[in-house]
Motif scaffolding. Structure first.
Motif, PDB file in Angstrom:
ATOM      1  N   ASP A  10       0.892  -1.157   0.000  1.00 18.00           N
ATOM      2  CA  ASP A  10       0.000   0.000   0.000  1.00 18.00           C
ATOM      3  C   ASP A  10       0.927   1.202   0.000  1.00 18.00           C
ATOM      4  O   ASP A  10       1.250   1.768   1.037  1.00 18.00           O
ATOM      5  CB  ASP A  10      -0.913  -0.001   1.223  1.00 18.00           C
TER       6      ASP A  10
ATOM      7  N   LEU B  73      -0.631  -6.879  -3.337  1.00 18.64           N
ATOM      8  CA  LEU B  73      -1.021  -5.489  -3.520  1.00 18.64           C
ATOM      9  C   LEU B  73      -2.436  -5.320  -2.968  1.00 18.64           C
ATOM     10  O   LEU B  73      -3.378  -5.872  -3.522  1.00 18.64           O
ATOM     11  CB  LEU B  73      -0.968  -5.140  -5.007  1.00 18.64           C
TER      12      LEU B  73
ATOM     13  N   LYS C  81      -2.993   0.984  -2.802  1.00 17.81           N
ATOM     14  CA  LYS C  81      -2.344   1.884  -3.765  1.00 17.81           C
ATOM     15  C   LYS C  81      -0.903   1.469  -4.069  1.00 17.81           C
ATOM     16  O   LYS C  81      -0.198   0.965  -3.205  1.00 17.81           O
ATOM     17  CB  LYS C  81      -2.321   3.313  -3.220  1.00 17.81           C
ATOM     18  N   CYS C  82      -0.497   1.732  -5.317  1.00 21.72           N
ATOM     19  CA  CYS C  82       0.874   1.434  -5.737  1.00 21.72           C
ATOM     20  C   CYS C  82       1.153   2.247  -6.994  1.00 21.72           C
ATOM     21  O   CYS C  82       0.749   1.860  -8.092  1.00 21.72           O
ATOM     22  CB  CYS C  82       1.016  -0.060  -6.002  1.00 21.72           C
ATOM     23  N   PHE C  83       1.845   3.394  -6.837  1.00 20.31           N
ATOM     24  CA  PHE C  83       2.037   4.297  -7.963  1.00 20.31           C
ATOM     25  C   PHE C  83       3.482   4.751  -8.114  1.00 20.31           C
ATOM     26  O   PHE C  83       4.212   4.901  -7.149  1.00 20.31           O
ATOM     27  CB  PHE C  83       1.149   5.544  -7.817  1.00 20.31           C
TER      28      PHE C  83
ATOM     29  N   GLY D 131       6.017   2.963  -6.172  1.00 19.30           N
ATOM     30  CA  GLY D 131       5.256   1.739  -6.405  1.00 19.30           C
ATOM     31  C   GLY D 131       6.105   0.621  -6.959  1.00 19.30           C
ATOM     32  O   GLY D 131       5.804  -0.566  -6.754  1.00 19.30           O
TER      33      GLY D 131
ATOM     34  N   ASN E 274       7.644  -2.549  -4.801  1.00 16.57           N
ATOM     35  CA  ASN E 274       6.951  -3.691  -4.211  1.00 16.57           C
ATOM     36  C   ASN E 274       7.674  -4.993  -4.448  1.00 16.57           C
ATOM     37  O   ASN E 274       7.442  -5.966  -3.757  1.00 16.57           O
ATOM     38  CB  ASN E 274       5.492  -3.758  -4.681  1.00 16.57           C
TER      39      ASN E 274
ATOM     40  N   GLY F  27      -6.973  -3.291  -5.090  1.00 15.14           N
ATOM     41  CA  GLY F  27      -5.706  -2.747  -5.578  1.00 15.14           C
ATOM     42  C   GLY F  27      -5.916  -1.711  -6.672  1.00 15.14           C
ATOM     43  O   GLY F  27      -6.777  -1.846  -7.534  1.00 15.14           O
ATOM     44  N   ASP F  28      -5.132  -0.673  -6.622  1.00 22.26           N
ATOM     45  CA  ASP F  28      -5.194   0.418  -7.592  1.00 22.26           C
ATOM     46  C   ASP F  28      -3.758   0.820  -7.876  1.00 22.26           C
ATOM     47  O   ASP F  28      -3.091   1.360  -7.001  1.00 22.26           O
ATOM     48  CB  ASP F  28      -5.990   1.582  -6.997  1.00 22.26           C
ATOM     49  N   TRP F  29      -3.250   0.531  -9.090  1.00 21.25           N
ATOM     50  CA  TRP F  29      -1.846   0.768  -9.342  1.00 21.25           C
ATOM     51  C   TRP F  29      -1.600   1.239 -10.755  1.00 21.25           C
ATOM     52  O   TRP F  29      -2.441   1.090 -11.629  1.00 21.25           O
ATOM     53  CB  TRP F  29      -1.023  -0.475  -9.018  1.00 21.25           C
TER      54      TRP F  29
ATOM     55  N   THR G 166      -5.002  -3.870 -15.645  1.00 26.28           N
ATOM     56  CA  THR G 166      -3.774  -3.426 -15.005  1.00 26.28           C
ATOM     57  C   THR G 166      -2.967  -4.618 -14.500  1.00 26.28           C
ATOM     58  O   THR G 166      -1.741  -4.621 -14.589  1.00 26.28           O
ATOM     59  CB  THR G 166      -4.094  -2.464 -13.844  1.00 26.28           C
TER      60      THR G 166
END
Length: 167
Positions: free
Chosen positions: A17, A54, A57-59, A63, A66, A81-83, A126
């Motif tokens: 995250d 994940l 968040k992972c940007f 990001g 990870n 998960g949102d990356w 994604t």
């Protein structure tokens, strides 16, 4: 923590995250990138078995911390998960800055662009682009980690760390 795992040849499970590095004058004064780069170096120098889950968040560059993408590792994502390269929030304003500035109604244009982007936003697309093994139900996390631990256990070998001290 990663140096300790590397020293004792312990597998790593990383619940991700990490919304990214903060940028700006205050972040530069706090040496955010310098400290973040040291953490990135530890991730990319690690040779121990690695599993990332994940969870949110992972940007951006942060990001990427990870897991070492050049090594074999397990990567799973929860549906939450949102990356990607940039979060959609804020990224749209940067990508469409000139269009928004030239618009008679920038708020409406921004809403239209966000709606259009939301239609193609999918954790499945994604996951494929970022080479996730699977998107899993959070309730299935424990069995997946047990599988990882069973695969990682025979890979443990005694010996010196793969790298020396980092400055």
């Amino acid at each position: 923590f990663l140096d300790m795992a590397e020293t004792f040849h312990l597998p790593v499970v990383n619940f991700v995250d990490n919304p990214g590095f903060v940028v700006g004058v205050a972040a530069e004064a706090a040496a955010t990138i310098r400290h973040g780069s040291r953490a990135l170096a530890a991730v990319y120098q690690a040779t121990v078995p690695w599993c990332s889950v994940l969870i949110r968040k992972c940007f951006g560059v942060a990001g990427a911390a990870n897991a070492n993408a050049t090594r074999l590792h397990y990567r799973f994502a929860w549906p939450s998960g949102d990356w990607g390269s940039l979060p959609m929030e804020g990224g749209i304003e940067a990508a469409f800055k000139s269009d928004l500035a030239a618009s008679d109604n920038p708020e409406q244009l921004l809403a239209d662009i966000q709606a259009r982007m939301e239609q193609v936003r999918s954790p499945f697309r994604t996951a494929e682009g970022f080479l996730m093994e699977d998107i899993i139900d959070p309730r299935d996390t424990r069995p997946m980690l047990v599988e990882f631990a069973n695969l990682a256990a025979p890979l443990r070998r005694a010996g010196p760390s793969a790298f020396g001290l980092r400055p």
